[in-house]
Motif scaffolding. Structure first.
Motif, mmCIF file in Angstrom:
data_model
loop_
_atom_site.group_PDB
_atom_site.id
_atom_site.type_symbol
_atom_site.label_atom_id
_atom_site.label_comp_id
_atom_site.label_asym_id
_atom_site.label_seq_id
_atom_site.Cartn_x
_atom_site.Cartn_y
_atom_site.Cartn_z
ATOM 1 N N ASN A 151 33.624 33.574 43.831
ATOM 2 C CA ASN A 151 33.692 34.346 45.069
ATOM 3 C C ASN A 151 33.349 33.497 46.286
ATOM 4 O O ASN A 151 33.999 33.588 47.317
ATOM 5 N N TRP A 152 32.331 32.658 46.147
ATOM 6 C CA TRP A 152 31.978 31.791 47.292
ATOM 7 C C TRP A 152 33.070 30.776 47.548
ATOM 8 O O TRP A 152 33.317 30.377 48.688
ATOM 9 N N ILE A 154 36.245 31.316 47.158
ATOM 10 C CA ILE A 154 37.282 32.030 47.916
ATOM 11 C C ILE A 154 36.859 32.166 49.382
ATOM 12 O O ILE A 154 37.666 32.007 50.296
ATOM 13 N N ALA A 155 35.569 32.436 49.590
ATOM 14 C CA ALA A 155 35.066 32.548 50.957
ATOM 15 C C ALA A 155 35.243 31.213 51.693
ATOM 16 O O ALA A 155 35.636 31.173 52.859
ATOM 17 N N LEU A 197 46.770 35.446 51.963
ATOM 18 C CA LEU A 197 46.626 36.679 51.183
ATOM 19 C C LEU A 197 47.152 36.482 49.766
ATOM 20 O O LEU A 197 46.513 36.871 48.794
ATOM 21 N N SER A 200 44.505 34.346 47.951
ATOM 22 C CA SER A 200 43.129 34.809 47.765
ATOM 23 C C SER A 200 43.040 36.155 47.039
ATOM 24 O O SER A 200 42.120 36.380 46.269
ATOM 25 N N TYR A 201 44.027 37.036 47.264
ATOM 26 C CA TYR A 201 43.913 38.356 46.622
ATOM 27 C C TYR A 201 43.924 38.273 45.097
ATOM 28 O O TYR A 201 43.001 38.780 44.454
ATOM 29 N N ALA A 204 40.700 36.800 43.848
ATOM 30 C CA ALA A 204 39.568 37.721 43.972
ATOM 31 C C ALA A 204 39.612 38.775 42.865
ATOM 32 O O ALA A 204 38.580 39.122 42.280
ATOM 33 N N ARG A 208 36.818 39.560 39.931
ATOM 34 C CA ARG A 208 36.250 40.882 39.636
ATOM 35 C C ARG A 208 36.373 41.195 38.155
ATOM 36 O O ARG A 208 35.459 41.728 37.539
#
Lengths: 216, 234
Positions: A151-152, A154-155, A197, A200-201, A204, A208
């Motif tokens: 997650n980081w 991706i950030a 998008l 990253s989508y 992400a 999850r």
């Protein structure tokens, strides 16, 4: 009011250029930045636990300052202090160090989630400290940490456009250049956004899923 | 003493930069909070349409990167004939982007309120507004504050985007100051000021968290802010 229309020709011209900048610069930055952040983050997390308290406190404070001040300011700072460095090198270092402070927190949470019995068993087997970390704690902690590291990462990926301030030719910098030359901001920035998008989508969503799967 | 003198000389400049940075932070945070609450409530709504719309909006703003959104607002909207001042553009970009992250925190916290609490409100046939105001929100509020805290710090850092739309924020002033006062002085002051601003906001939100926990009769928990958002910012 200006005449506005979506120009497919300009879009077709912009797309390959932006995609190339995306693959060659943006993705490269993310991958190298993530590796640096993941390694440094682990080092910070271990140091925070193993160093004598006063030194660990100073380190924790330094990490807080890095975590709580903006990337562009850090980029400028490194840019002016280490004038001999190439901008890409500066980008790797600043992205890596900045996000290592977040990843250190993720590792710490992972390490904290290891049950006490694991430490006690390692002591009972009189495993040396280094082996306890390497063979017992870190492998288990990683399981809880990986999705968070992802997650980081991706950030960080979405923060790469800030590198425009030191002139790294990542995708959004190129989009702005293209848009200014051809008066086609709409096409250039829309495509840049969609590429972000599209990358990253799914990642992400994957994180999850992994989070659910790896949860104890 | 020399250092202090330089600082006093630079202060008017620094102060004007701080005002821009604080303005963007406060404006962005207010908009982001409103966006987060609306989208977060929509995300747990019983109407599938609302949930769907919320999902799409959140994923769109989470996925396309703050700077891209900013440039879109700043360079593309004027082509539609919509001209906004830079400050407003910055606030809207920050508000939408961090609002989308915040919506994830709000949704997660509402979902984390134990199911029995929700069922209890149904058994008492409370109206939606009463249920939210009296039962669900106070509990969710305590849960969401660590996440909102970390997002607030990220938003403060995000205000440095001001530079890209020609606003003279704190980062701009520090970069300017470097020319006259030297790199180490200018950036030392810059890092210290940003740290204090972030710390200020973070302490306020932490105080709100402790207050929320106290009101619920909970024991105060350790500060855990970054862990609370790793999933939301991705």
């Amino acid at each position: 009011m200006n005449d506005f229309s979506w120009d497919w020709e300009a879009a077709a011209e912009a797309f390959p250029e932006l995609l190339r900048a995306f693959v060659e610069i943006t993705l490269l930055l993310t991958v190298v930045g993530t590796i640096i952040a993941a390694v440094l983050g682990l080092i910070w997390a271990l140091a925070l636990r193993e160093l004598p308290t006063p030194i660990a406190k100073v380190l924790a404070w330094v990490l807080d300052v890095i975590r709580m001040t903006p990337l562009p300011l850090q980029l400028f700072f490194v840019y002016y202090v280490f004038v001999e460095l190439e901008v890409m090198t500066i980008a790797y270092i600043v992205l890596g160090v900045h996000y290592s402070t977040y990843m250190a927190e993720s590792y710490r949470a992972g390490i904290d989630s290891i049950r006490k019995g694991q430490w006690e068993a390692a002591t009972a087997l009189s495993l040396p400290k280094s082996r306890t970390w390497r063979a017992v704690i870190i492998p288990q902690a990683l399981r809880a940490t990986l999705p968070s590291l992802g997650n980081w990462s991706i950030a960080m990926f979405k923060d790469t456009p800030f590198l425009i301030v030191i002139g790294v030719a990542e995708m959004v910098t190129q989009a702005r250049r293209f848009g200014a030359n051809e008066f086609t901001y709409v096409e250039a920035f829309t495509i840049a956004g969609l590429i972000f998008l599209a990358a990253s989508y799914p990642t992400a969503v994957l994180m999850r899923r992994m989070e659910k799967k790896l949860a104890y | 003493m020399e250092l202090l003198e330089s600082l006093l000389d630079a202060w008017p400049q620094l102060w004007s930069g701080i005002q821009i940075t604080l303005g963007l932070s406060l404006g962005g945070a207010a908009l982001a909070f409103a966006v987060a609450v609306v989208l977060g409530l929509a995300a747990i709504s019983e109407a599938a349409v609302l949930r769907g719309v919320s999902r799409v909006v959140v994923e769109f703003f989470r996925g396309t990167s703050l700077v891209v959104q900013l440039f879109w607002l700043f360079f593309v909207l004027p082509q539609f004939g919509l001209r906004m001042d830079s400050m407003l553009t910055g606030i809207i970009a920050l508000g939408l982007n961090y609002g989308a992250y915040g919506a994830e925190v709000v949704r997660g916290s509402l979902n984390a309120v134990p199911k029995a609490q929700w069922e209890g409100t149904t058994a008492l046939s409370m109206s939606w507004a009463t249920k939210m105001r009296r039962i669900i929100w106070p509990q969710a509020w305590a849960l969401m504050l660590p996440g909102l805290n970390n997002l607030m710090v990220m938003l403060v850092k995000g205000t440095a985007l001001a530079l890209l739309i020609f606003l003279h924020d704190l980062t701009f002033v520090v970069d300017n100051l470097r020319r006259t006062e030297g790199t180490y002085f200018a950036f030392g002051v810059g890092f210290a000021l940003y740290y204090l601003i972030s710390l200020g906001f973070s302490s306020i939100l932490r105080a709100l968290e402790l207050r929320a926990q106290r009101k619920l009769g909970l024991k105060p928990t350790k500060a855990q802010t970054t862990k609370a958002t790793a999933g939301a910012v991705a």
